[in-house]
Design an enzyme around this catalytic site. Structure first.
Site, mmCIF file in Angstrom:
data_model
loop_
_atom_site.group_PDB
_atom_site.id
_atom_site.type_symbol
_atom_site.label_atom_id
_atom_site.label_comp_id
_atom_site.label_asym_id
_atom_site.label_seq_id
_atom_site.Cartn_x
_atom_site.Cartn_y
_atom_site.Cartn_z
ATOM 1 C CB CYS A 42 -0.927 0.005 1.201
ATOM 2 S SG CYS A 42 -2.165 -1.298 1.118
HETATM 3 N N1 LIG Z 1 -2.607 -6.324 1.458
HETATM 4 C C1 LIG Z 1 -3.116 -5.264 2.036
HETATM 5 O O1 LIG Z 1 -2.853 -4.989 3.191
HETATM 6 C C2 LIG Z 1 -4.107 -4.368 1.293
HETATM 7 C C3 LIG Z 1 -4.869 -3.471 2.057
HETATM 8 C C4 LIG Z 1 -5.799 -2.672 1.419
HETATM 9 C C5 LIG Z 1 -5.926 -2.728 0.030
HETATM 10 N N2 LIG Z 1 -5.157 -3.584 -0.706
HETATM 11 C C6 LIG Z 1 -5.384 -3.606 -2.147
HETATM 12 O O2 LIG Z 1 -6.134 -4.768 -2.483
HETATM 13 C C7 LIG Z 1 -5.727 -5.257 -3.757
HETATM 14 C C8 LIG Z 1 -5.270 -6.702 -3.639
HETATM 15 O O3 LIG Z 1 -4.153 -6.745 -2.768
HETATM 16 P P1 LIG Z 1 -3.655 -8.075 -2.072
HETATM 17 O O4 LIG Z 1 -2.707 -7.648 -1.015
HETATM 18 O O5 LIG Z 1 -4.809 -8.946 -1.692
HETATM 19 O O6 LIG Z 1 -2.865 -8.762 -3.290
HETATM 20 P P2 LIG Z 1 -2.371 -10.284 -3.370
HETATM 21 O O7 LIG Z 1 -1.288 -10.301 -4.379
HETATM 22 O O8 LIG Z 1 -2.133 -10.833 -2.001
HETATM 23 O O9 LIG Z 1 -3.646 -11.038 -3.941
HETATM 24 C C9 LIG Z 1 -4.161 -10.828 -5.206
HETATM 25 C C10 LIG Z 1 -4.473 -12.184 -5.802
HETATM 26 O O10 LIG Z 1 -5.157 -11.976 -7.034
HETATM 27 C C11 LIG Z 1 -4.744 -12.989 -7.932
HETATM 28 N N3 LIG Z 1 -5.122 -12.553 -9.274
HETATM 29 C C12 LIG Z 1 -4.509 -11.669 -10.087
HETATM 30 N N4 LIG Z 1 -5.205 -11.495 -11.222
HETATM 31 C C13 LIG Z 1 -6.286 -12.290 -11.139
HETATM 32 C C14 LIG Z 1 -7.403 -12.549 -11.994
HETATM 33 N N5 LIG Z 1 -7.550 -11.915 -13.162
HETATM 34 N N6 LIG Z 1 -8.308 -13.463 -11.606
HETATM 35 C C15 LIG Z 1 -8.182 -14.094 -10.415
HETATM 36 N N7 LIG Z 1 -7.166 -13.885 -9.558
HETATM 37 C C16 LIG Z 1 -6.246 -12.977 -9.904
HETATM 38 C C17 LIG Z 1 -3.261 -13.134 -7.657
HETATM 39 O O11 LIG Z 1 -2.765 -14.372 -8.119
HETATM 40 C C18 LIG Z 1 -3.218 -13.007 -6.138
HETATM 41 O O12 LIG Z 1 -3.309 -14.257 -5.489
HETATM 42 C C19 LIG Z 1 -4.635 -4.309 -4.255
HETATM 43 O O13 LIG Z 1 -5.229 -3.309 -5.043
HETATM 44 C C20 LIG Z 1 -4.123 -3.699 -2.970
HETATM 45 O O14 LIG Z 1 -3.556 -2.418 -3.176
HETATM 46 C C21 LIG Z 1 -4.255 -4.416 -0.090
#
Ligand SMILES: NC(=O)c1ccc[n+]([C@@H]2O[C@H](COP(=O)([O-])OP(=O)(O)OC[C@H]3O[C@@H](n4cnc5c(N)ncnc54)[C@H](O)[C@@H]3O)[C@@H](O)[C@H]2O)c1
Length: 456
Positions: A295
């Site tokens: 983030c």
């Molecule tokens: N991790 C955090 O603390 C956090 C907090 C708030 C917001 N976010 C936001 O949330 C979003 C996701 O973050 P995250 O940390 O969960 O990422 P992550 O990488 O842990 O998880 C995302 C998952 O999506 C999968 N993926 C990618 N493209 C795909 C598709 N087309 N179909 C199905 N699966 C797909 C990936 O393989 C991965 O497992 C980002 O925009 C991030 O900025 C993250």
């Protein structure tokens, strides 16, 4: 990237809009299904954000499918093995027993009434990379049915839901707002935070129009204690970037102050503690080795990119905060070098035990972790680095930049310098104070103790 990669079909090519009553009727049908928990939920992306959403949706009674593009991740979940620290295996297995399925092939996902998109939104060459969101929206468009709701949760610049996601979904032939519902709800998950989790953290919700907002509000109202509706999807998108930019800028402020305070011979930690006694108008932020995770190093740049692109102006606070925070790993290494120097040792050839490789306490997330930059810099200057990390990432995750060892009294005593980079709750601070020969504590956690060394 372009801001809108798929043009909305010209009005003449679209199917005629249904009577206005139809959107209302479709919304009422969906609301009834949400209320009865018979709505079928699809969560696209089963990572740090998506998996907890899926687990909670199962818990409150929905039938849930997790669509995860990485087959090994989907297989691990299906086998009851969680790679997300906040989701224990027991919770995952209970969800599987209740009908949760993880699939990597969209064809196996089945129909959905509510789809939540939680895919990554990284930067590529300093610009937003929305290719994952585009792929997810394209996949959903192929399976979209009238009356379904799609909610984007991925962090992104204001305007994405309406300008990028809606036209992609409309490739289904259905019209956003009239025949399907669309909204944005930013995720506020804080990995490793035991007090504020998915359920008790208020959730901001929005829709592209009134029926969409009602559906988004009802769906999340069934998952969390409190929802906070806002007037547009762009406003909700801005909320997330405001929250993270606020943190990023304030961390940069204390980091810069910490460097000046050290040079002036003033204890920054004492000053922060005293300032924190003010019951209003001050919020405590503490210095550290830099910012990491998915983030803070990324989200503010989504906002500054949008400002530059749309208004031609520089978001100076974001640029400055990036500059200060990105400098911190170098500053930490310089402080380590100076500390060793005061004890007649050179960093070159010294054994340094780094405590913590993840980007913050209590998580196995190493993405953008400043610890990695610190380790690499130490190694480039000739230090022999070992690391203690109680939270190792899943197999196939990032490669460790240094040998990982247990944080034993013998390891602590054998190091010329113990460099505490992450305040994991598992580190025994009394043991560190008792056995380490020299400590640089970048998190200020050793302070109440008598220990050989200094804080950042
Ligand atoms: N991790 C955090 O603390 C956090 C907090 C708030 C917001 N976010 C936001 O949330 C979003 C996701 O973050 P995250 O940390 O969960 O990422 P992550 O990488 O842990 O998880 C995302 C998952 O999506 C999968 N993926 C990618 N493209 C795909 C598709 N087309 N179909 C199905 N699966 C797909 C990936 O393989 C991965 O497992 C980002 O925009 C991030 O900025 C993250």
């Amino acid at each position: 990237m372009t801001e809108t990669t798929v043009p909305t079909p010209p009005a003449a090519e679209r199917p005629p809009a249904p009577a206005p009553a139809m959107a209302g009727e479709l919304a009422d049908e969906l609301l009834a299904r949400i209320d009865a928990r018979t709505a079928r939920v699809l969560v696209v992306g089963q990572g740090y954000v998506g998996l907890p959403v899926a687990m909670r949706a199962v818990e409150v009674g929905y039938g849930v499918v997790g669509l995860e593009v990485a087959p090994e991740r989907a297989a691990a979940l299906q086998a009851g093995s969680s790679y997300v620290a906040d989701v224990p295996d027991d919770q995952l297995r209970a969800a599987l027993a209740a009908g949760y399925r993880a699939v990597s092939d969209p064809a196996e996902a089945g129909p959905f009434d509510v789809a939540v998109v939680t895919v990554p939104t990284p930067l590529r060459d300093g610009a937003p990379d929305l290719s994952y969101v585009e792929d997810a929206a394209t996949t959903l468009a192929r399976r979209l049915r009238a009356g379904a709701l799609i909610v984007l949760e991925s962090t992104t610049y204001p305007g994405t839901t309406e300008e990028l996601v809606a036209p992609l979904l409309e490739q289904s032939g259905l019209r956003a707002g009239d025949e399907f519902f669309l909204g944005y709800s930013p995720e506020r998950i804080d990995p490793g935070n035991a007090r504020w989790g998915f359920v008790n953290t208020p959730k901001v919700v929005s829709g592209i129009d009134e029926p969409s907002r009602r559906c988004v509000e009802a769906f999340y109202g069934s998952l969390v204690d409190k929802v906070v509706p806002v007037s547009s999807t762009a406003e909700a998108e801005l909320v997330k970037l405001l929250e993270n930019t606020f943190r990023h800028v304030n961390i940069a402020l204390v980091n810069e102050l910490a460097m000046f305070a050290e040079a002036l011979g003033i204890d920054i930690w004492g000053a922060i503690d005293a300032a924190s006694s003010k019951p209003f108008g001050f919020m405590r932020f503490t210095p550290g080795p830099g910012v990491g995770g998915h983030c803070l190093p990324i989200d503010p740049s989504y906002l500054s990119w949008r400002v530059k692109r749309r208004l031609g102006q520089t978001f100076r606070f974001v640029e400055l905060a990036n500059e200060v925070n990105e400098h911190m790993p170098d500053y930490v290494v310089t402080r380590a070098m100076m500390l060793l120097n005061r004890h007649q040792r050179a960093l070159n050839g010294s054994r340094v035990l780094v405590l913590g490789l993840s980007y913050k306490a209590g998580t196995s997330d190493w993405r953008e972790s400043p610890s990695i930059a610190v380790v690499e810099r130490l190694q480039s200057l000739g230090a022999e680095v070992r690391a203690c990390e109680p939270y190792m990432p899943e197999a196939g995750g990032p490669v460790t930049p240094a040998p990982v060892v247990d944080c034993t009294p013998a390891e602590l005593a054998a190091a010329d310098l113990v460099l505490l980079l992450v305040d994991h709750p598992d580190f025994d601070l009394d043991e560190i104070a008792a056995h380490a020969r020299l400590v640089l504590d970048t998190k200020g956690v050793m302070r109440p103790r008598d220990f050989p060394g200094e804080t950042l």
